[in-house]
Write a protein that holds these residues in place. Sequence first.
Motif, PDB file in Angstrom:
ATOM      1  N   GLN A  22      28.304  39.052  62.160  1.00 50.39           N
ATOM      2  CA  GLN A  22      28.529  39.733  63.437  1.00 50.39           C
ATOM      3  C   GLN A  22      28.134  38.795  64.575  1.00 50.39           C
ATOM      4  O   GLN A  22      26.989  38.343  64.657  1.00 50.39           O
ATOM      5  N   ALA A  23      29.099  38.494  65.430  1.00 52.35           N
ATOM      6  CA  ALA A  23      28.870  37.523  66.505  1.00 52.35           C
ATOM      7  C   ALA A  23      28.505  38.189  67.815  1.00 52.35           C
ATOM      8  O   ALA A  23      27.786  37.601  68.630  1.00 52.35           O
ATOM      9  N   LEU A  24      29.005  39.404  68.059  1.00 57.09           N
ATOM     10  CA  LEU A  24      28.664  40.100  69.302  1.00 57.09           C
ATOM     11  C   LEU A  24      28.305  41.555  68.996  1.00 57.09           C
ATOM     12  O   LEU A  24      28.908  42.190  68.122  1.00 57.09           O
ATOM     13  N   THR A  42      21.847  29.872  73.529  1.00 58.61           N
ATOM     14  CA  THR A  42      21.723  28.773  72.573  1.00 58.61           C
ATOM     15  C   THR A  42      22.964  28.730  71.680  1.00 58.61           C
ATOM     16  O   THR A  42      23.785  29.652  71.699  1.00 58.61           O
ATOM     17  N   ASN A  43      23.087  27.657  70.878  1.00 55.79           N
ATOM     18  CA  ASN A  43      24.198  27.547  69.938  1.00 55.79           C
ATOM     19  C   ASN A  43      24.255  28.760  69.029  1.00 55.79           C
ATOM     20  O   ASN A  43      23.236  29.188  68.504  1.00 55.79           O
ATOM     21  N   GLY A  44      25.442  29.304  68.856  1.00 54.20           N
ATOM     22  CA  GLY A  44      25.608  30.435  67.953  1.00 54.20           C
ATOM     23  C   GLY A  44      25.302  31.773  68.589  1.00 54.20           C
ATOM     24  O   GLY A  44      25.350  32.811  67.910  1.00 54.20           O
ATOM     25  N   SER A  45      25.015  31.794  69.883  1.00 53.66           N
ATOM     26  CA  SER A  45      24.663  33.067  70.525  1.00 53.66           C
ATOM     27  C   SER A  45      25.893  33.938  70.812  1.00 53.66           C
ATOM     28  O   SER A  45      25.755  35.110  71.159  1.00 53.66           O
ATOM     29  N   GLY A  46      27.092  33.365  70.675  1.00 52.93           N
ATOM     30  CA  GLY A  46      28.310  34.179  70.830  1.00 52.93           C
ATOM     31  C   GLY A  46      29.157  33.869  72.055  1.00 52.93           C
ATOM     32  O   GLY A  46      30.127  34.580  72.342  1.00 52.93           O
ATOM     33  N   LYS A  47      28.854  32.768  72.749  1.00 48.22           N
ATOM     34  CA  LYS A  47      29.557  32.442  73.997  1.00 48.22           C
ATOM     35  C   LYS A  47      31.058  32.202  73.787  1.00 48.22           C
ATOM     36  O   LYS A  47      31.887  32.746  74.505  1.00 48.22           O
ATOM     37  N   SER A  48      31.391  31.369  72.785  1.00 48.16           N
ATOM     38  CA  SER A  48      32.809  31.065  72.564  1.00 48.16           C
ATOM     39  C   SER A  48      33.560  32.291  72.057  1.00 48.16           C
ATOM     40  O   SER A  48      34.727  32.498  72.393  1.00 48.16           O
ATOM     41  N   THR A  49      32.885  33.086  71.264  1.00 48.10           N
ATOM     42  CA  THR A  49      33.505  34.326  70.780  1.00 48.10           C
ATOM     43  C   THR A  49      33.855  35.209  71.969  1.00 48.10           C
ATOM     44  O   THR A  49      34.960  35.770  72.045  1.00 48.10           O
ATOM     45  N   LEU A  50      32.927  35.298  72.899  1.00 46.52           N
ATOM     46  CA  LEU A  50      33.163  36.108  74.102  1.00 46.52           C
ATOM     47  C   LEU A  50      34.369  35.560  74.881  1.00 46.52           C
ATOM     48  O   LEU A  50      35.241  36.330  75.332  1.00 46.52           O
TER      49      LEU A  50
HETATM   50  P1  ADP Z   1      28.381  29.789  70.739  1.00 48.79           P
HETATM   51  O1  ADP Z   1      29.686  29.484  71.369  1.00 48.79           O
HETATM   52  O2  ADP Z   1      27.408  30.493  71.644  1.00 48.79           O
HETATM   53  O3  ADP Z   1      27.753  28.594  70.106  1.00 48.79           O
HETATM   54  P2  ADP Z   1      29.970  31.242  68.781  1.00 48.79           P
HETATM   55  O4  ADP Z   1      30.646  32.329  69.519  1.00 48.79           O
HETATM   56  O5  ADP Z   1      30.770  30.029  68.444  1.00 48.79           O
HETATM   57  O6  ADP Z   1      28.623  30.853  69.556  1.00 48.79           O
HETATM   58  O7  ADP Z   1      29.394  31.828  67.417  1.00 48.79           O
HETATM   59  C1  ADP Z   1      28.713  33.064  67.323  1.00 48.79           C
HETATM   60  C2  ADP Z   1      28.407  33.351  65.874  1.00 48.79           C
HETATM   61  O8  ADP Z   1      29.617  33.517  65.152  1.00 48.79           O
HETATM   62  C3  ADP Z   1      27.643  32.252  65.160  1.00 48.79           C
HETATM   63  O9  ADP Z   1      26.769  32.859  64.221  1.00 48.79           O
HETATM   64  C4  ADP Z   1      28.723  31.477  64.444  1.00 48.79           C
HETATM   65  O10 ADP Z   1      28.228  30.857  63.290  1.00 48.79           O
HETATM   66  C5  ADP Z   1      29.707  32.560  64.087  1.00 48.79           C
HETATM   67  N1  ADP Z   1      31.095  32.061  64.043  1.00 48.79           N
HETATM   68  C6  ADP Z   1      31.772  31.475  65.058  1.00 48.79           C
HETATM   69  N2  ADP Z   1      33.031  31.160  64.666  1.00 48.79           N
HETATM   70  C7  ADP Z   1      33.137  31.564  63.381  1.00 48.79           C
HETATM   71  C8  ADP Z   1      34.198  31.512  62.410  1.00 48.79           C
HETATM   72  N3  ADP Z   1      35.387  31.007  62.723  1.00 48.79           N
HETATM   73  N4  ADP Z   1      33.942  32.028  61.182  1.00 48.79           N
HETATM   74  C9  ADP Z   1      32.728  32.553  60.871  1.00 48.79           C
HETATM   75  N5  ADP Z   1      31.697  32.625  61.737  1.00 48.79           N
HETATM   76  C10 ADP Z   1      31.891  32.144  62.976  1.00 48.79           C
END
Ligand code: ADP
Length: 279
Positions: A22-24, A42-50
Amino acid sequence: MPFLQFSNVDYSYPTGDKDFIQALYSVDLTVERGEFVALVGTNGSGKSTLARLANGLYVPDRGFVTVDGQSTGEKGNLYDIRKKIGVVFQNPDNQTVTTVVEDDVAFGPENLGLAPAEIRERVDWALECVGMSEYAKSNPARLSGGQKQRVAIAGVLALKPELMILDEATGMLDPEGRAEVMKVVTRLNRDEGMAVIMITHFMEEAAQADRIVILKNGRVTADGRELFSQPHAFTDAGLELPLTVRLGVKLKAAGLDLGLPLDADAFVAAAVKALGGDE
Ligand code: ADP
Ligand code: MG
């Protein structure tokens, strides 16, 4: 109605048959027209997902995302949504598709099926906006990182988005390249009224925004205009505040408000001025 709205959004990545990450979690967020928001975490906090949820690349598992009142969950809305929100990614090398700068910038508008004269006008305007007109005929591969990223921004601008999201778009650049990109972005926001979401791990860049949103482990833990006066909001999310920002907060508490936050040079100049120096 806010231009961009996240309402109670959950998002997970499937990682196996029944497994997922779960990312968000329950994200509520609004961005108004013309606003400049920094998104940090921080890295992995969900920014790109958002960022990917904002332009409909992903659709929420729960809750909804709307752009200009249109839900990203409706496939029929995606064409409009992707015209209104442009995203610039981290690696400028992955964002060039041709060997001539102006062809690269024309790529998006061509895909929109615009008339050639309209495309020409937009390409010229976009290159002008990012200060790259003189490189129109150059090969993107020969440009510096900062220049490449400005061309990538021009490619997004040529779509005339109302909101531009920069996802760590300065992350791979040297300080000079970062400054070039920040200058373009702040000018577009100020002069063209374009809304911006700047995803960054440089707090000095975040400091240029009107508002800061902090993500921690997939949740929004802080969202406000005066966040730098609450350093714990950053440290609680594992983020480090630069010395200038920390010092400025202390000075403010002691009665010397330097109008934080600033970069180091501007900070020193403001301090000298505030103390009655000759700067
Ligand atoms: P950020 O951009 O803040 O570094 P991300 O949005 O990339 O964070 O990632 C949020 C979470 O989702 C992290 O735990 C990451 O490992 C996970 N994640 C991101 N992309 C994928 C993917 N394609 N498949 C599985 N997990 C993902
Ligand atoms: Mg990311």
